[in-house]
Motif scaffolding. Structure first.
Motif, PDB file in Angstrom:
ATOM      1  N   LEU A   1      34.777   3.126 -14.969  1.00 18.30           N
ATOM      2  CA  LEU A   1      35.220   2.581 -16.252  1.00 18.30           C
ATOM      3  C   LEU A   1      35.850   3.703 -17.070  1.00 18.30           C
ATOM      4  O   LEU A   1      35.494   4.881 -16.915  1.00 18.30           O
ATOM      5  N   ILE A   2      36.785   3.349 -17.941  1.00 12.39           N
ATOM      6  CA  ILE A   2      37.361   4.323 -18.861  1.00 12.39           C
ATOM      7  C   ILE A   2      36.414   4.473 -20.044  1.00 12.39           C
ATOM      8  O   ILE A   2      36.107   3.500 -20.734  1.00 12.39           O
ATOM      9  N   ARG A   3      35.941   5.689 -20.255  1.00  9.06           N
ATOM     10  CA  ARG A   3      35.048   5.926 -21.390  1.00  9.06           C
ATOM     11  C   ARG A   3      35.822   6.443 -22.604  1.00  9.06           C
ATOM     12  O   ARG A   3      35.496   6.097 -23.745  1.00  9.06           O
ATOM     13  N   ALA A   4      36.823   7.284 -22.360  1.00  8.49           N
ATOM     14  CA  ALA A   4      37.572   7.877 -23.469  1.00  8.49           C
ATOM     15  C   ALA A   4      38.914   8.372 -22.956  1.00  8.49           C
ATOM     16  O   ALA A   4      39.164   8.408 -21.750  1.00  8.49           O
ATOM     17  N   VAL A   5      39.763   8.746 -23.895  1.00  3.61           N
ATOM     18  CA  VAL A   5      41.036   9.388 -23.589  1.00  3.61           C
ATOM     19  C   VAL A   5      41.069  10.692 -24.376  1.00  3.61           C
ATOM     20  O   VAL A   5      40.775  10.707 -25.578  1.00  3.61           O
ATOM     21  N   ARG A   6      41.391  11.777 -23.694  1.00  2.00           N
ATOM     22  CA  ARG A   6      41.478  13.080 -24.351  1.00  2.00           C
ATOM     23  C   ARG A   6      42.948  13.443 -24.521  1.00  2.00           C
ATOM     24  O   ARG A   6      43.691  13.502 -23.538  1.00  2.00           O
ATOM     25  N   ILE A   7      43.337  13.676 -25.766  1.00  2.00           N
ATOM     26  CA  ILE A   7      44.748  13.880 -26.095  1.00  2.00           C
ATOM     27  C   ILE A   7      44.905  15.177 -26.867  1.00  2.00           C
ATOM     28  O   ILE A   7      44.199  15.413 -27.859  1.00  2.00           O
ATOM     29  N   VAL A   8      45.807  16.015 -26.423  1.00  2.28           N
ATOM     30  CA  VAL A   8      46.068  17.280 -27.106  1.00  2.28           C
ATOM     31  C   VAL A   8      46.601  16.997 -28.507  1.00  2.28           C
ATOM     32  O   VAL A   8      47.502  16.171 -28.682  1.00  2.28           O
ATOM     33  N   LYS A   9      46.029  17.662 -29.503  1.00  5.88           N
ATOM     34  CA  LYS A   9      46.481  17.469 -30.874  1.00  5.88           C
ATOM     35  C   LYS A   9      47.914  17.985 -31.030  1.00  5.88           C
ATOM     36  O   LYS A   9      48.297  18.997 -30.444  1.00  5.88           O
ATOM     37  N   ALA A  10      48.690  17.283 -31.823  1.00  2.00           N
ATOM     38  CA  ALA A  10      50.096  17.630 -31.999  1.00  2.00           C
ATOM     39  C   ALA A  10      50.238  19.007 -32.629  1.00  2.00           C
ATOM     40  O   ALA A  10      49.645  19.288 -33.671  1.00  2.00           O
ATOM     41  N   ALA A  11      51.043  19.860 -31.991  1.00  2.00           N
ATOM     42  CA  ALA A  11      51.384  21.163 -32.554  1.00  2.00           C
ATOM     43  C   ALA A  11      52.810  21.160 -33.086  1.00  2.00           C
ATOM     44  O   ALA A  11      53.293  22.164 -33.590  1.00  2.00           O
ATOM     45  N   GLY A  12      53.473  20.038 -32.962  1.00  3.05           N
ATOM     46  CA  GLY A  12      54.854  19.900 -33.426  1.00  3.05           C
ATOM     47  C   GLY A  12      55.179  18.432 -33.586  1.00  3.05           C
ATOM     48  O   GLY A  12      54.348  17.553 -33.336  1.00  3.05           O
ATOM     49  N   PRO A  13      56.399  18.117 -33.977  1.00  3.37           N
ATOM     50  CA  PRO A  13      56.782  16.722 -34.210  1.00  3.37           C
ATOM     51  C   PRO A  13      56.737  15.882 -32.937  1.00  3.37           C
ATOM     52  O   PRO A  13      57.005  16.363 -31.839  1.00  3.37           O
ATOM     53  N   GLN A  14      56.402  14.615 -33.125  1.00  2.00           N
ATOM     54  CA  GLN A  14      56.415  13.640 -32.043  1.00  2.00           C
ATOM     55  C   GLN A  14      57.114  12.377 -32.530  1.00  2.00           C
ATOM     56  O   GLN A  14      57.049  12.044 -33.715  1.00  2.00           O
ATOM     57  N   GLN A  15      57.786  11.683 -31.607  1.00  2.00           N
ATOM     58  CA  GLN A  15      58.510  10.475 -31.967  1.00  2.00           C
ATOM     59  C   GLN A  15      58.300   9.396 -30.910  1.00  2.00           C
ATOM     60  O   GLN A  15      57.969   9.688 -29.754  1.00  2.00           O
ATOM     61  N   PHE A  16      58.519   8.168 -31.325  1.00  2.00           N
ATOM     62  CA  PHE A  16      58.421   7.022 -30.422  1.00  2.00           C
ATOM     63  C   PHE A  16      59.457   5.992 -30.822  1.00  2.00           C
ATOM     64  O   PHE A  16      59.686   5.752 -32.013  1.00  2.00           O
ATOM     65  N   SER A  17      60.092   5.401 -29.827  1.00  2.00           N
ATOM     66  CA  SER A  17      61.095   4.367 -30.084  1.00  2.00           C
ATOM     67  C   SER A  17      60.928   3.256 -29.065  1.00  2.00           C
ATOM     68  O   SER A  17      60.611   3.512 -27.899  1.00  2.00           O
ATOM     69  N   LYS A  18      61.169   2.035 -29.506  1.00  5.37           N
ATOM     70  CA  LYS A  18      60.972   0.861 -28.652  1.00  5.37           C
ATOM     71  C   LYS A  18      62.101  -0.125 -28.892  1.00  5.37           C
ATOM     72  O   LYS A  18      62.488  -0.372 -30.040  1.00  5.37           O
ATOM     73  N   VAL A  19      62.642  -0.680 -27.830  1.00  4.25           N
ATOM     74  CA  VAL A  19      63.669  -1.707 -27.929  1.00  4.25           C
ATOM     75  C   VAL A  19      63.039  -3.051 -27.637  1.00  4.25           C
ATOM     76  O   VAL A  19      62.396  -3.244 -26.602  1.00  4.25           O
ATOM     77  N   GLY A  20      63.214  -3.990 -28.564  1.00 11.07           N
ATOM     78  CA  GLY A  20      62.713  -5.346 -28.388  1.00 11.07           C
ATOM     79  C   GLY A  20      63.383  -6.255 -29.396  1.00 11.07           C
ATOM     80  O   GLY A  20      64.118  -5.792 -30.281  1.00 11.07           O
ATOM     81  N   THR A  21      63.133  -7.535 -29.285  1.00 10.41           N
ATOM     82  CA  THR A  21      63.745  -8.473 -30.224  1.00 10.41           C
ATOM     83  C   THR A  21      63.163  -8.352 -31.619  1.00 10.41           C
ATOM     84  O   THR A  21      63.771  -8.800 -32.582  1.00 10.41           O
ATOM     85  N   ARG A  22      61.974  -7.752 -31.724  1.00 11.79           N
ATOM     86  CA  ARG A  22      61.358  -7.450 -33.012  1.00 11.79           C
ATOM     87  C   ARG A  22      60.729  -6.070 -32.916  1.00 11.79           C
ATOM     88  O   ARG A  22      60.603  -5.513 -31.832  1.00 11.79           O
ATOM     89  N   ASN A  23      60.296  -5.530 -34.072  1.00 14.57           N
ATOM     90  CA  ASN A  23      59.635  -4.233 -34.060  1.00 14.57           C
ATOM     91  C   ASN A  23      58.256  -4.312 -33.422  1.00 14.57           C
ATOM     92  O   ASN A  23      57.755  -3.330 -32.876  1.00 14.57           O
ATOM     93  N   ALA A  24      57.622  -5.459 -33.533  1.00  9.36           N
ATOM     94  CA  ALA A  24      56.290  -5.649 -32.953  1.00  9.36           C
ATOM     95  C   ALA A  24      56.186  -7.084 -32.460  1.00  9.36           C
ATOM     96  O   ALA A  24      57.159  -7.842 -32.486  1.00  9.36           O
ATOM     97  N   MET A  25      54.993  -7.464 -31.980  1.00 11.46           N
ATOM     98  CA  MET A  25      54.752  -8.807 -31.443  1.00 11.46           C
ATOM     99  C   MET A  25      55.738  -9.148 -30.339  1.00 11.46           C
ATOM    100  O   MET A  25      56.191 -10.294 -30.208  1.00 11.46           O
ATOM    101  N   VAL A  26      56.095  -8.163 -29.541  1.00  8.67           N
ATOM    102  CA  VAL A  26      57.047  -8.370 -28.459  1.00  8.67           C
ATOM    103  C   VAL A  26      56.798  -7.333 -27.375  1.00  8.67           C
ATOM    104  O   VAL A  26      56.409  -6.197 -27.658  1.00  8.67           O
ATOM    105  N   ILE A  27      56.984  -7.720 -26.118  1.00  7.19           N
ATOM    106  CA  ILE A  27      56.905  -6.773 -25.015  1.00  7.19           C
ATOM    107  C   ILE A  27      58.178  -5.941 -25.012  1.00  7.19           C
ATOM    108  O   ILE A  27      59.279  -6.474 -25.151  1.00  7.19           O
ATOM    109  N   ALA A  28      58.034  -4.650 -24.845  1.00  2.38           N
ATOM    110  CA  ALA A  28      59.183  -3.749 -24.917  1.00  2.38           C
ATOM    111  C   ALA A  28      60.176  -4.034 -23.796  1.00  2.38           C
ATOM    112  O   ALA A  28      59.790  -4.203 -22.640  1.00  2.38           O
ATOM    113  N   VAL A  29      61.456  -4.084 -24.148  1.00  5.43           N
ATOM    114  CA  VAL A  29      62.508  -4.053 -23.134  1.00  5.43           C
ATOM    115  C   VAL A  29      62.481  -2.683 -22.471  1.00  5.43           C
ATOM    116  O   VAL A  29      62.591  -2.551 -21.258  1.00  5.43           O
TER     117      VAL A  29
END
Length: 300
Positions: free
Chosen positions: A158-186
């Motif tokens: 089972l997955i107990r946790a996720v370990r993620i390195v803390k950001a040391a610089g800028p991070q970005q995310f972009s998604k293409v879909g018919t809406r910004n949310a409530m949609v599966i990403a193209v």
């Protein structure tokens, strides 16, 4: 269908060992949809909602340990500084009701190529903490996705946790879909600058059988930034470098045609998102130059 409801993590591991086919459920935002549409009919459902530490997180000096069931809403509200890329991705997940229930652990367990959190986890450099009665192991997220909706978990894990390195610089995310949310990403794209290491990491979603990194593009950009002295000077990245990075990112894709978009469109969209997220992240990095007396950007 039998419903198993352990009261502790130890009971959950024991139940999973006894019934390896049991499907874990916490938020239920993926599993219940499949059951309601009769796309899945497991013999056992393993309810994890009574296990409190799955809903907790801990921010250490270098990384965040995120419980598998921590809802997206909590990431958006409390971990925006430590995990900015993941917080941006969380904003695009479903509706407010889904964000209040869904979690990174559930998204990883489903292992959908279109999972919104996956590009951010790849770009940040995450590890999946998998546990069974046999012990604990850490799986680099790069190695976690093994196929369409398949992952590297053993049947009794089972997955107990996720370990993620803390950001040391800028991070970005972009998604293409018919809406910004409530949609599966193209398709989707995540990017993280790692100024301390002077590297760049990426993540691509919904443009290959599994979420992937654009490693050739990363290597090119890392070398270009170093050779051009961009980290120290904070100067604008030249259009030719940005264009080459975008083309290489597009080349990392292996998409299909489906009802949400064609393979050609996905490749084009990934190139556009790669160029744009790089621009946004680098402008944020350059902005630190204005707040330092020496003019050179500070590395967090």
């Amino acid at each position: 269908m039998d419903f198993l409801r352990p009261a502790s993590w130890e009971e959950a591991l024991a139940a999973k060992a006894e019934h390896p086919s049991a499907v874990p459920i916490a938020g239920g935002t993926d599993v219940m949809v499949e059951i309601n549409f009769d796309h899945r009919r497991p013999d056992y459902l393993l309810d994890l909602t009574r296990i409190g530490d799955l809903y907790e997180w801990e921010a250490g000096a270098e990384q965040v340990r995120l419980g598998a069931a921590v809802p997206y809403t909590q990431i958006m509200e409390h971990l925006r500084g430590e995990l900015p890329g993941l917080a941006l991705a969380a904003h695009t997940v479903g509706s407010p009701q889904i964000r209040n229930r869904g979690s990174v652990g559930g998204n990883l367990g489903a292992a959908s190529p279109a999972g919104d959190c996956h590009p951010a986890l790849l770009a940040a450099g995450a590890e999946v903490e998998a546990q069974s009665v046999r012990g604990t192991r850490l799986i680099p997220v790069d190695d976690f996705f093994t196929g369409v909706k398949r992952n590297a978990l053993a049947p009794d894990e089972l997955i107990r946790a996720v370990r993620i390195v803390k950001a040391a610089g800028p991070q970005q995310f972009s998604k293409v879909g018919t809406r910004n949310a409530m949609v599966i990403a193209v398709c989707a794209f995540g990017l993280a600058l790692h100024p301390t290491e002077r590297t760049v990491k990426t993540g691509i979603g919904s443009a290959a059988p599994t979420p992937v990194r654009a490693k050739v593009a990363e290597d090119f950009l890392t070398a270009a930034l170093d050779e051009g002295g961009f980290w120290d000077s904070g100067k604008v990245i030249t259009p030719s470098i940005a264009r080459q990075f975008a083309e290489l990112a597009s080349g990392a894709c292996n998409p299909i045609d489906d009802v949400r978009g064609t393979a050609a469109y996905r490749r084009h969209a990934v190139a556009v998102m790669a160029r744009r997220t790089l621009g946004w992240a680098w402008e944020s990095y350059r902005a630190t130059a204005d707040s330092t007396k020496g003019g050179a950007p500070r590395c967090a």
